[in-house]
Enzyme design. Structure first.
Site, PDB file in Angstrom:
ATOM      1  N   VAL A 154       7.965  11.183   6.331  1.00 22.73           N
ATOM      2  CA  VAL A 154       7.387  11.930   5.207  1.00 22.73           C
ATOM      3  C   VAL A 154       5.938  12.258   5.571  1.00 22.73           C
ATOM      4  O   VAL A 154       5.192  11.384   6.037  1.00 22.73           O
ATOM      5  CB  VAL A 154       7.449  11.100   3.915  1.00 22.73           C
ATOM      6  CG1 VAL A 154       6.827  11.871   2.752  1.00 22.73           C
ATOM      7  CG2 VAL A 154       8.893  10.732   3.607  1.00 22.73           C
TER       8      VAL A 154
ATOM      9  N   HIS B 145       7.096   5.215   1.711  1.00 24.35           N
ATOM     10  CA  HIS B 145       7.777   4.048   1.143  1.00 24.35           C
ATOM     11  C   HIS B 145       8.673   4.453  -0.026  1.00 24.35           C
ATOM     12  O   HIS B 145       9.811   3.979  -0.151  1.00 24.35           O
ATOM     13  CB  HIS B 145       6.751   3.039   0.609  1.00 24.35           C
ATOM     14  CG  HIS B 145       5.825   2.475   1.638  1.00 24.35           C
ATOM     15  ND1 HIS B 145       4.490   2.790   1.670  1.00 24.35           N
ATOM     16  CD2 HIS B 145       6.039   1.621   2.660  1.00 24.35           C
ATOM     17  CE1 HIS B 145       3.905   2.134   2.671  1.00 24.35           C
ATOM     18  NE2 HIS B 145       4.828   1.422   3.286  1.00 24.35           N
TER      19      HIS B 145
ATOM     20  N   ALA C  66       0.865  -1.203   0.000  1.00 22.64           N
ATOM     21  CA  ALA C  66       0.000   0.000   0.000  1.00 22.64           C
ATOM     22  C   ALA C  66       0.894   1.243   0.000  1.00 22.64           C
ATOM     23  O   ALA C  66       0.800   2.101   0.877  1.00 22.64           O
ATOM     24  CB  ALA C  66      -0.972  -0.005   1.179  1.00 22.64           C
TER      25      ALA C  66
ATOM     26  N   GLY D 150      11.901   3.737   8.185  1.00 26.04           N
ATOM     27  CA  GLY D 150      11.339   5.072   8.385  1.00 26.04           C
ATOM     28  C   GLY D 150      11.317   5.454   9.857  1.00 26.04           C
ATOM     29  O   GLY D 150      10.928   4.656  10.711  1.00 26.04           O
ATOM     30  N   GLN D 151      11.693   6.695  10.117  1.00 31.53           N
ATOM     31  CA  GLN D 151      11.674   7.235  11.484  1.00 31.53           C
ATOM     32  C   GLN D 151      10.239   7.365  12.001  1.00 31.53           C
ATOM     33  O   GLN D 151      10.007   7.477  13.189  1.00 31.53           O
ATOM     34  CB  GLN D 151      12.398   8.588  11.481  1.00 31.53           C
ATOM     35  CG  GLN D 151      12.703   9.176  12.845  1.00 31.53           C
ATOM     36  CD  GLN D 151      13.566   8.282  13.710  1.00 31.53           C
ATOM     37  OE1 GLN D 151      14.382   7.516  13.208  1.00 31.53           O
ATOM     38  NE2 GLN D 151      13.381   8.359  15.015  1.00 31.53           N
ATOM     39  N   LYS D 152       9.274   7.311  11.085  1.00 31.77           N
ATOM     40  CA  LYS D 152       7.857   7.297  11.482  1.00 31.77           C
ATOM     41  C   LYS D 152       7.606   6.193  12.513  1.00 31.77           C
ATOM     42  O   LYS D 152       6.827   6.348  13.437  1.00 31.77           O
ATOM     43  CB  LYS D 152       7.007   7.072  10.232  1.00 31.77           C
ATOM     44  CG  LYS D 152       5.698   6.379  10.408  1.00 31.77           C
ATOM     45  CD  LYS D 152       4.591   7.367  10.495  1.00 31.77           C
ATOM     46  CE  LYS D 152       3.246   6.758  10.792  1.00 31.77           C
ATOM     47  NZ  LYS D 152       3.029   5.397  10.413  1.00 31.77           N
TER      48      LYS D 152
ATOM     49  N   GLN E 195       3.003  -9.896  13.307  1.00 32.70           N
ATOM     50  CA  GLN E 195       3.125  -8.646  14.067  1.00 32.70           C
ATOM     51  C   GLN E 195       1.776  -7.994  14.335  1.00 32.70           C
ATOM     52  O   GLN E 195       1.720  -6.914  14.913  1.00 32.70           O
ATOM     53  CB  GLN E 195       4.097  -7.683  13.379  1.00 32.70           C
ATOM     54  CG  GLN E 195       3.589  -7.077  12.084  1.00 32.70           C
ATOM     55  CD  GLN E 195       4.720  -6.350  11.358  1.00 32.70           C
ATOM     56  OE1 GLN E 195       5.665  -6.947  10.869  1.00 32.70           O
ATOM     57  NE2 GLN E 195       4.619  -5.032  11.290  1.00 32.70           N
TER      58      GLN E 195
ATOM     59  N   SER F  41      -0.010   3.809   5.487  1.00 35.56           N
ATOM     60  CA  SER F  41      -0.953   2.992   4.711  1.00 35.56           C
ATOM     61  C   SER F  41      -2.320   2.997   5.372  1.00 35.56           C
ATOM     62  O   SER F  41      -3.351   2.818   4.716  1.00 35.56           O
ATOM     63  CB  SER F  41      -0.438   1.563   4.597  1.00 35.56           C
ATOM     64  OG  SER F  41       0.848   1.553   4.004  1.00 35.56           O
ATOM     65  N   ARG F  42      -2.348   3.193   6.681  1.00 36.00           N
ATOM     66  CA  ARG F  42      -3.619   3.151   7.419  1.00 36.00           C
ATOM     67  C   ARG F  42      -4.417   4.447   7.273  1.00 36.00           C
ATOM     68  O   ARG F  42      -5.574   4.494   7.708  1.00 36.00           O
ATOM     69  CB  ARG F  42      -3.371   2.849   8.894  1.00 36.00           C
ATOM     70  CG  ARG F  42      -2.857   1.427   9.116  1.00 36.00           C
ATOM     71  CD  ARG F  42      -2.794   1.060  10.593  1.00 36.00           C
ATOM     72  NE  ARG F  42      -2.603  -0.363  10.804  1.00 36.00           N
ATOM     73  CZ  ARG F  42      -1.419  -0.952  11.003  1.00 36.00           C
ATOM     74  NH1 ARG F  42      -0.306  -0.228  11.015  1.00 36.00           N
ATOM     75  NH2 ARG F  42      -1.344  -2.265  11.176  1.00 36.00           N
TER      76      ARG F  42
HETATM   77  P1  AMP Z   1       5.103  -0.340   6.416  1.00 40.59           P
HETATM   78  O1  AMP Z   1       4.741  -0.765   5.024  1.00 40.59           O
HETATM   79  O2  AMP Z   1       4.095   0.568   7.050  1.00 40.59           O
HETATM   80  O3  AMP Z   1       5.537  -1.489   7.293  1.00 40.59           O
HETATM   81  O4  AMP Z   1       6.386   0.574   6.258  1.00 40.59           O
HETATM   82  C1  AMP Z   1       7.527   0.131   5.572  1.00 40.59           C
HETATM   83  C2  AMP Z   1       8.669   1.072   5.858  1.00 40.59           C
HETATM   84  O5  AMP Z   1       8.306   2.394   5.449  1.00 40.59           O
HETATM   85  C3  AMP Z   1       9.014   1.156   7.352  1.00 40.59           C
HETATM   86  O6  AMP Z   1      10.412   1.268   7.518  1.00 40.59           O
HETATM   87  C4  AMP Z   1       8.309   2.424   7.766  1.00 40.59           C
HETATM   88  O7  AMP Z   1       8.894   3.049   8.893  1.00 40.59           O
HETATM   89  C5  AMP Z   1       8.475   3.284   6.534  1.00 40.59           C
HETATM   90  N1  AMP Z   1       7.480   4.351   6.524  1.00 40.59           N
HETATM   91  C6  AMP Z   1       6.134   4.222   6.649  1.00 40.59           C
HETATM   92  N2  AMP Z   1       5.537   5.438   6.645  1.00 40.59           N
HETATM   93  C7  AMP Z   1       6.538   6.346   6.527  1.00 40.59           C
HETATM   94  C8  AMP Z   1       6.585   7.778   6.456  1.00 40.59           C
HETATM   95  N3  AMP Z   1       5.476   8.522   6.523  1.00 40.59           N
HETATM   96  N4  AMP Z   1       7.794   8.377   6.329  1.00 40.59           N
HETATM   97  C9  AMP Z   1       8.918   7.628   6.273  1.00 40.59           C
HETATM   98  N5  AMP Z   1       8.941   6.295   6.311  1.00 40.59           N
HETATM   99  C10 AMP Z   1       7.775   5.658   6.437  1.00 40.59           C
END
Ligand code: AMP
Length: 283
Positions: free
Chosen positions: A177, A37, A32, A148-150, A61, A187-188
Site C-alpha cells: 500500500v 496494516h 504504529a 505485506g508484500q512490502k 529482530q 511506520s518508519r
Molecule cells: P510492521 O508493523 O511494519 O511489522 O508490519 C506488519 C505487517 O504489515 C507486515 O506483514 C508488513 O509487511 C505489513 N505492511 C507494512 N507496511 C505495508 C504496506 N505499505 N503495504 C502492505 N503491507 C504492509
C-alpha cells in the site's frame, strides 16, 4: 474488541471460536498503524471469523544500533483503528510474556535470510522474525495469516518456516500500500522531515523506471538496475542495496528469465526505508 496481554487469554478466545467452528485469522504487527496494516486487517476481516491482531515491537529482530527504543508506539491510537476495522482480539503482550526468563530457542532459516535485509541489517534480523512468527503461530494457531508484500523477503522467510516446520497455517501476501506519490507506507516514515519525505519518493520512482525497462523487453539485470540507480543518484540517494534476485530463491539474477524481485534499501534522512517491485519475466 478485546485487548489482551497474556498468552492464556488469547488461547481461551481462540479456543471458544474454534469450538463454534469459526476460522481464525492473524495479522502480525509492530503497531504504529497505517493504511498498510489496515489493509491487511480488512483482507483478514473479509475472509475469517475470528480476527486476531498482534501488536508487539519484537526486540529480537532489531540490531544493537537500530531503532528499537525510538520505534513509534501509540497503543491507544492503534487500538481505536483496529476496533474500527472489526478486529476481535488485539494481543499486545509485554516482552516478558513472549520472552520469559530462560528463553533460549532461535529459529534460523538458512540461505534466503543471508542476503538483502539479512546482509544489510543485523545478521540475526530474520532469526528474530522467524522465531517470533513461529511463537505467534503457536500461540494463536491461526488458519490463515496475512503479510505485506512490502516486506517481500519476510514473506519468503515465513513461507519457508511454514513449509519446513509443517505448520498448519495458510500464508496470504497483500500488495504494498502506497502514499499518493508512490512512497510505500511504513511506520518508519514518521522519521522523515519534509525534505527527506520528498527525497523518499525516489525509491519507488527508481523501481518504476527499472520496471518500465523490463516491461519494454530489457532482460539484462545490470541495465535494468542502472535505470533505477540513475533515479536514486539524481535524488542524492546512495542505496544500502539495490538488487535483482530470483523471486523465490533470492539467488542473484543476471538475466530476467523468471520472476524476479527488484529490491532496494536506503537511508533517507533519519529513516532506513525498503521497497520492492516484482518484475515478471513474461511481461
Ligand atoms: P510492521 O508493523 O511494519 O511489522 O508490519 C506488519 C505487517 O504489515 C507486515 O506483514 C508488513 O509487511 C505489513 N505492511 C507494512 N507496511 C505495508 C504496506 N505499505 N503495504 C502492505 N503491507 C504492509
Amino acid at each position: 474488541m478485546r485487548i489482551v496481554r497474556t498468552i492464556a487469554e488469547v488461547r481461551a478466545g481462540v479456543r471458544d471460536a474454534k469450538r463454534q467452528g469459526q476460522s481464525v485469522g492473524l495479522v502480525l504487527t509492530m503497531g504504529a498503524f497505517h493504511e498498510g496494516h489496515l489493509t491487511l486487517m480488512r483482507e483478514a476481516r473479509k475472509n475469517t471469523d475470528l480476527l486476531v491482531v498482534s501488536l508487539f515491537v519484537n526486540p529480537t529482530q532489531f540490531g544493537p544500533t537500530e531503532d528499537l527504543s525510538r520505534y513509534p508506539r501509540d497503543e491507544e491510537r492503534d487500538a481505536a483503528l483496529a476496533e474500527r476495522e472489526g478486529v476481535d482480539i488485539l494481543f499486545a503482550p509485554e516482552p516478558a510474556e513472549i520472552y520469559p526468563e530462560g528463553f533460549v530457542t532461535t529459529i534460523h532459516i538458512a540461505g534466503i535470510t543471508e542476503v538483502l535485509d539479512g546482509a544489510s541489517r543485523s545478521a540475526h534480523h530474520f532469526d528474530g522474525v522467524a522465531t517470533v512468527v513461529a511463537k505467534l503461530f503457536g500461540i494463536v494457531a491461526p488458519d490463515v495469516a496475512y503479510f505485506g508484500q512490502k516486506d517481500a523477503q519476510q514473506v519468503l522467510v515465513v513461507r519457508r518456516l511454514v513449509r519446513d516446520l509443517n505448520l498448519d497455517v495458510r500464508i496470504e501476501a497483500v500488495p504494498t500500500v502506497r502514499e499518493a506519490d508512490g512512497l510505500a507506507m511504513s511506520s518508519r516514515n514518521v522519521y522523515l522531515d519534509a525534505a527527506a519525505r520528498r527525497q523518499a519518493t525516489a525509491l519507488n520512482r527508481a523501481l518504476d523506471a527499472a520496471q518500465v525497462l523490463a516491461e519494454n523487453g530489457e532482460r539484462d539485470a545490470e541495465r535494468i538496475l542502472d535505470a533505477a540507480r540513475a533515479v536514486l543518484g539524481d535524488a542524492g540517494i546512495e542505496p544500502e542495496y539495490l538488487e535483482l534476485r530470483d523471486a523465490e530463491t533470492l539467488q542473484p539474477v543476471t538475466r530476467l528469465e523468471s520472476d524476479a524481485l527488484l529490491a532496494v534499501a536506503a537511508r533517507v534522512g533519519a529513516a532506513r526505508l525498503i521497497d520492492n517491485h516484482l518484475l515478471r519475466a513474461s511481461s
